[in-house]
Design a protein around this motif. Structure first.
Motif, short mmCIF file in Angstrom:
data_model
loop_
_atom_site.label_atom_id
_atom_site.label_comp_id
_atom_site.label_asym_id
_atom_site.label_seq_id
_atom_site.Cartn_x
_atom_site.Cartn_y
_atom_site.Cartn_z
N SER A 129 0.83 -1.20 0.00
CA SER A 129 0.00 0.00 0.00
C SER A 129 0.87 1.26 0.00
CB SER A 129 -0.93 -0.01 1.22
OG SER A 129 -1.66 1.18 1.28
N ASP A 130 1.90 1.27 0.84
CA ASP A 130 2.81 2.42 0.89
C ASP A 130 3.50 2.64 -0.45
OD1 ASP A 130 2.12 2.62 3.56
OD2 ASP A 130 4.07 1.96 4.33
N LEU A 131 3.91 1.56 -1.10
CA LEU A 131 4.55 1.69 -2.42
C LEU A 131 3.58 2.26 -3.46
CD1 LEU A 131 6.77 -1.51 -2.72
CD2 LEU A 131 7.54 0.88 -2.70
N GLN A 132 2.33 1.86 -3.42
CA GLN A 132 1.34 2.41 -4.35
C GLN A 132 1.16 3.91 -4.12
OE1 GLN A 132 -0.31 1.28 -7.01
NE2 GLN A 132 0.74 -0.68 -6.86
N LEU A 133 1.11 4.32 -2.86
CA LEU A 133 0.98 5.74 -2.54
C LEU A 133 2.22 6.51 -2.98
CD1 LEU A 133 -0.67 5.45 0.98
CD2 LEU A 133 -1.77 6.25 -1.13
N PHE A 134 3.40 5.92 -2.78
CA PHE A 134 4.64 6.55 -3.22
C PHE A 134 4.62 6.73 -4.74
CE2 PHE A 134 9.08 6.31 -4.64
CZ PHE A 134 9.62 7.38 -3.94
N LYS A 135 4.19 5.71 -5.45
CA LYS A 135 4.07 5.77 -6.91
C LYS A 135 3.18 6.92 -7.33
CE LYS A 135 2.14 2.96 -10.68
NZ LYS A 135 3.19 2.85 -11.69
N GLN A 136 2.01 7.05 -6.69
CA GLN A 136 1.09 8.13 -7.04
C GLN A 136 1.72 9.50 -6.82
OE1 GLN A 136 -2.44 7.39 -4.72
NE2 GLN A 136 -2.98 5.58 -5.89
N LEU A 137 2.42 9.68 -5.72
CA LEU A 137 3.08 10.96 -5.46
C LEU A 137 4.13 11.28 -6.52
CD1 LEU A 137 3.59 11.04 -1.60
CD2 LEU A 137 2.16 12.56 -2.95
N CYS A 138 4.91 10.29 -6.89
CA CYS A 138 5.96 10.50 -7.89
C CYS A 138 5.38 10.81 -9.26
CB CYS A 138 6.87 9.28 -8.00
SG CYS A 138 7.92 9.02 -6.57
N GLU A 139 4.25 10.24 -9.57
CA GLU A 139 3.66 10.39 -10.91
C GLU A 139 2.78 11.62 -11.04
OE1 GLU A 139 1.88 6.58 -11.71
OE2 GLU A 139 3.84 5.68 -12.18
N GLU A 140 2.51 12.31 -9.93
CA GLU A 140 1.67 13.52 -10.00
C GLU A 140 2.44 14.68 -10.61
OE1 GLU A 140 0.28 14.27 -6.02
OE2 GLU A 140 -1.36 12.85 -6.26
#
Length: 140
Positions: A129-140
């Motif tokens: 879950s944390d990795l998915q959230l990290f991915k979203q932040l990086c891709e914004e």
């Protein structure tokens, strides 16, 4: 000691992902249980975390390992340590790998929760879950 390794591909340059890892104040946006985070110098983060129905202060020591885009961290409680490794796949994609080491008995004593396999499963799900959230932040 248990070891968990997970990885995710992020559609962002390695520099973007590396910068995001160093934005300590944004840890609550992608690290479950972290309510507030403040950088203290270059090597420490003061974290306010919630576990076991209570809030706790945790010191995390952060260590960068040269230009290899590797960051290690260790907390003074709950007993966790890990490493983030970033590898550019091309100019616009990065592989993020996290390695987490923890003692299930010490973690159970510190944060409560299930025992045995159920606890390992809960840790795996939290890291994913944390990795998915990290991915979203990086891709914004």
């Amino acid at each position: 000691m248990r070891t968990l390794e997970e990885q995710i591909e992020v559609t962002a340059p390695v520099g973007t992902a590396w910068s995001q890892l160093h934005r300590v104040a944004e840890y609550p946006e992608f690290v479950g249980g972290v309510v507030h985070a403040t950088a203290r110098g270059r090597r420490h983060a003061d974290l306010e975390v919630e576990f076991g129905g209570e809030r706790h202060r945790v010191d995390a020591e952060l260590t960068d390992h040269g230009r290899g885009r590797v960051m290690s961290w260790e907390t003074d409680g709950p007993p966790l340590r890990g490493t983030f490794a970033l590898r550019p796949l091309d100019a616009s994609r990065t592989q993020v790998q996290v390695r987490l080491e923890y003692d299930p008995d010490e973690l159970k004593d510190a944060v409560g929760g299930p025992r045995g396999f159920a606890q390992s499963r809960a840790v795996e799900e939290a890291v994913r879950s944390d990795l998915q959230l990290f991915k979203q932040l990086c891709e914004e």
